[in-house]
Design an enzyme around this catalytic site. Structure first.
Site, PDB file in Angstrom:
ATOM      1  N   SER A 153      32.990  24.284  34.810  1.00 54.00           N
ATOM      2  CA  SER A 153      33.658  24.875  35.967  1.00 54.00           C
ATOM      3  C   SER A 153      32.633  25.382  36.959  1.00 54.00           C
ATOM      4  O   SER A 153      31.551  25.846  36.575  1.00 54.00           O
ATOM      5  CB  SER A 153      34.512  26.047  35.486  1.00 54.00           C
ATOM      6  N   PHE A 193      35.453  22.067  40.750  1.00 57.41           N
ATOM      7  CA  PHE A 193      35.746  23.104  41.733  1.00 57.41           C
ATOM      8  C   PHE A 193      37.254  23.425  41.626  1.00 57.41           C
ATOM      9  O   PHE A 193      37.699  23.700  40.525  1.00 57.41           O
ATOM     10  CB  PHE A 193      35.186  22.703  43.108  1.00 57.41           C
ATOM     11  N   LYS A 249      32.002  29.019  29.230  1.00 55.62           N
ATOM     12  CA  LYS A 249      31.635  27.681  29.734  1.00 55.62           C
ATOM     13  C   LYS A 249      30.113  27.524  29.753  1.00 55.62           C
ATOM     14  O   LYS A 249      29.565  26.469  29.383  1.00 55.62           O
ATOM     15  CB  LYS A 249      32.207  27.464  31.140  1.00 55.62           C
ATOM     16  N   ASN A 296      46.421  31.345  40.244  1.00 57.14           N
ATOM     17  CA  ASN A 296      45.740  30.501  41.231  1.00 57.14           C
ATOM     18  C   ASN A 296      46.598  30.325  42.470  1.00 57.14           C
ATOM     19  O   ASN A 296      47.822  30.393  42.429  1.00 57.14           O
ATOM     20  CB  ASN A 296      45.397  29.139  40.623  1.00 57.14           C
ATOM     21  N   LEU A 297      45.899  30.073  43.566  1.00 56.48           N
ATOM     22  CA  LEU A 297      46.575  30.003  44.866  1.00 56.48           C
ATOM     23  C   LEU A 297      47.615  28.885  44.935  1.00 56.48           C
ATOM     24  O   LEU A 297      48.759  29.121  45.344  1.00 56.48           O
ATOM     25  CB  LEU A 297      45.511  29.797  45.958  1.00 56.48           C
ATOM     26  N   ARG A 350      40.903  40.703  45.929  1.00 58.13           N
ATOM     27  CA  ARG A 350      41.093  40.682  44.476  1.00 58.13           C
ATOM     28  C   ARG A 350      39.740  40.985  43.817  1.00 58.13           C
ATOM     29  O   ARG A 350      38.723  40.365  44.161  1.00 58.13           O
ATOM     30  CB  ARG A 350      41.591  39.289  44.078  1.00 58.13           C
ATOM     31  N   GLY A 398      47.488  19.256  28.782  1.00 60.14           N
ATOM     32  CA  GLY A 398      47.399  20.250  29.853  1.00 60.14           C
ATOM     33  C   GLY A 398      47.371  19.607  31.238  1.00 60.14           C
ATOM     34  O   GLY A 398      47.517  18.385  31.383  1.00 60.14           O
ATOM     35  N   ASP A 401      44.621  22.135  16.251  1.00 54.91           N
ATOM     36  CA  ASP A 401      43.686  23.005  16.946  1.00 54.91           C
ATOM     37  C   ASP A 401      42.262  22.460  16.823  1.00 54.91           C
ATOM     38  O   ASP A 401      41.877  22.000  15.740  1.00 54.91           O
ATOM     39  CB  ASP A 401      43.772  24.404  16.299  1.00 54.91           C
ATOM     40  N   TYR A 437      35.289  34.257  30.541  1.00 53.66           N
ATOM     41  CA  TYR A 437      35.688  32.850  30.668  1.00 53.66           C
ATOM     42  C   TYR A 437      34.492  32.019  31.157  1.00 53.66           C
ATOM     43  O   TYR A 437      34.136  30.999  30.554  1.00 53.66           O
ATOM     44  CB  TYR A 437      36.880  32.699  31.628  1.00 53.66           C
ATOM     45  N   SER A 442      49.282  25.275  22.970  1.00 49.51           N
ATOM     46  CA  SER A 442      49.256  26.715  23.264  1.00 49.51           C
ATOM     47  C   SER A 442      49.525  26.963  24.738  1.00 49.51           C
ATOM     48  O   SER A 442      49.986  28.032  25.119  1.00 49.51           O
ATOM     49  CB  SER A 442      47.903  27.317  22.853  1.00 49.51           C
TER      50      SER A 442
END
Ligand code: NAD
Ligand code: WQD
Length: 340
Positions: free
Chosen positions: A125, A178, A153, A199-200, A292, A11, A59, A149, A35
């Site tokens: 996170s 962050f 975490k 995401n931005l 948002r 990833g 997995d 989500y 995935s």
């Protein structure tokens, strides 16, 4: 040199971390079910580093596979990236998040315990802090999640805390990231969202490359200096380097330790757009849209614990991240899938 099992290594953050681990001489076994990634990412990691990764396709919830991997390879520590990570999707499909992120980690920890591997660096996170009461955020701020989500975490952190309390031989470093942005300076690996980016930063790079018409800025009425949301954007290569330090730290320290990885500086959406424009010379058409749902005004880290315990500091600027992220997007307009 350590032998490391890296889950989710194909990833975005995992690939950048594997490059740093290989460069430092560590041996890496990557477990990924692809995935949300492709084998090409691992191929490019190996090209950049000039060293091979042992790839296991599978997995983290596959108990037999995990036990086999840990029995076959003398693993010193695990870096656990594998997870689902889209906040909106987690609200719509919470059980998938608890299954993949919480149950997946449980299977991994059980297999590690059975193999006597008791060192883990976990991808947490800043989302575990929810809406901050005070800035900058220190690790002592309350954990108050606002979506499944984030809850997944926080639950994993609780498991790690309890496990370390039960068995003092365990070492669990929970890195609370962050906002990672940018890409490796080679432009060969980077963030590769499957659908429309949430995401931005990847949205901005897709506008720059012509895949999206304009950026919608979610709100210009936040209680921030220019009215747009403020975040702590850190270069993904700095984040990757933090994992290297955390692996070393975990070799010498037991117990559960949550550590923020951020720059300590807040950047607004408009400031990020301007930084991108000045780093690349490309204008980003944008307009303001309503806030948002679920967003917070501002969030940035107190990164002093990382400096003290890990000797880590973010070194790269937001402008550098923009230049590097643009190099990746420009050379790979379709991400890895073009297969170059
Ligand atoms: P990513 O989706 O690019 O990488 C996750 C990788 O894990 C992918 O390669 C995916 O295929 C793999 N994976 C997912 N579930 C798996 C499973 N059950 N078994 C095996 N492999 C599986 O995400 P990323 O941005 O690199 O994030 C890595 C970690 O960092 C995640 O745990 C994420 O929650 C966390 N994190 C990310 C951010 C961010 O903004 N990117 C911020 C904070 C924390
Ligand atoms: C940043 C700023 C938006 C997109 C999310 C997750 C969090 C973490 C990282 C993993 C905000 C604004 C965004 C757009 C915009 N992931 N924005 N237009 O919200 O800090 O965090 O990703 O753990 O869990 O919640 O990051 O990049 O989505 O947004 O104006 O098209 O950009 O409103 O102010 P965020 P982000």
């Amino acid at each position: 040199m350590a032998r490391l099992l890296v889950t989710g290594g194909a990833g975005y953050i995992g690939a950048h971390t594997m490059v740093e681990l290989l460069a430092a001489g560590h041996n890496v076994i990557c477990l990924d079910n692809f995935s949300n990634s492709v084998p090409e990412a691992v191929a490019r990691v190996q090209q950049i580093a000039g060293r091979a990764v042992t790839l296991a396709i599978g997995d983290v919830r596959d108990d037999a596979l995990l036990r086999r991997l840990l029995a076959e390879h003398p693993i010193d520590a695990v870096i656990h990236f594998a997870a689902l990570k889209a906040v909106g999707e987690s609200v719509a499909r919470p059980l998938d998040y608890y299954d993949n992120n919480v149950y997946g980690t449980l299977v991994l920890l059980r297999a590690m315990a059975a193999a006597g591997v008791k060192r883990i660096v976990f991808s947490s996170s800043a989302t575990v802090y929810g809406a901050p009461e005070q800035l900058p955020l220190t690790e002592g701020a309350p954990v108050r999640t606002t979506n499944p989500y984030g809850a997944s975490k926080a639950m994993v952190e609780q498991m790690l805390r309890d496990l370390c309390a039960a068995d003092p031989e365990w070492s669990a470093v929970s890195l609370r990231y962050f906002n990672p942005i940018g890409a490796h300076a080679s432009g060969r690996i980077g963030e590769d969202p499957r659908d429309t980016p949430n995401n931005l930063f990847p949205y901005v790079t897709q506008v720059a490359v012509g895949k999206r018409e304009r950026l919608s800025i979610w709100g210009n009425d936040w209680p921030t200096p220019d009215g747009t949301g403020v975040r702590d954007y850190l270069h993904v290569v700095d984040l990757a380097a933090g994992h290297l330090r955390a692996v070393d730290y975990s070799a010498a320290h037991q117990g559960f330790m949550p550590i923020n990885l951020g720059t300590g500086r807040g950047t607004s959406v408009l400031e990020l757009v301007r930084a991108f424009e000045s780093a690349t010379g490309i204008a980003i058409p944008h307009s303001f849209a309503p806030r948002r749902p679920g967003d917070i005004a501002a969030c940035w880290a107190d990164p002093s614990l990382a400096a003290r315990l890990l000797g880590w500091r973010a070194e790269r600027s937001v402008e550098q991240a923009c230049a590097d992220g643009w190099r990746w997007q420009q050379h790979n307009p379709e991400g890895y899938r073009a297969g170059k």
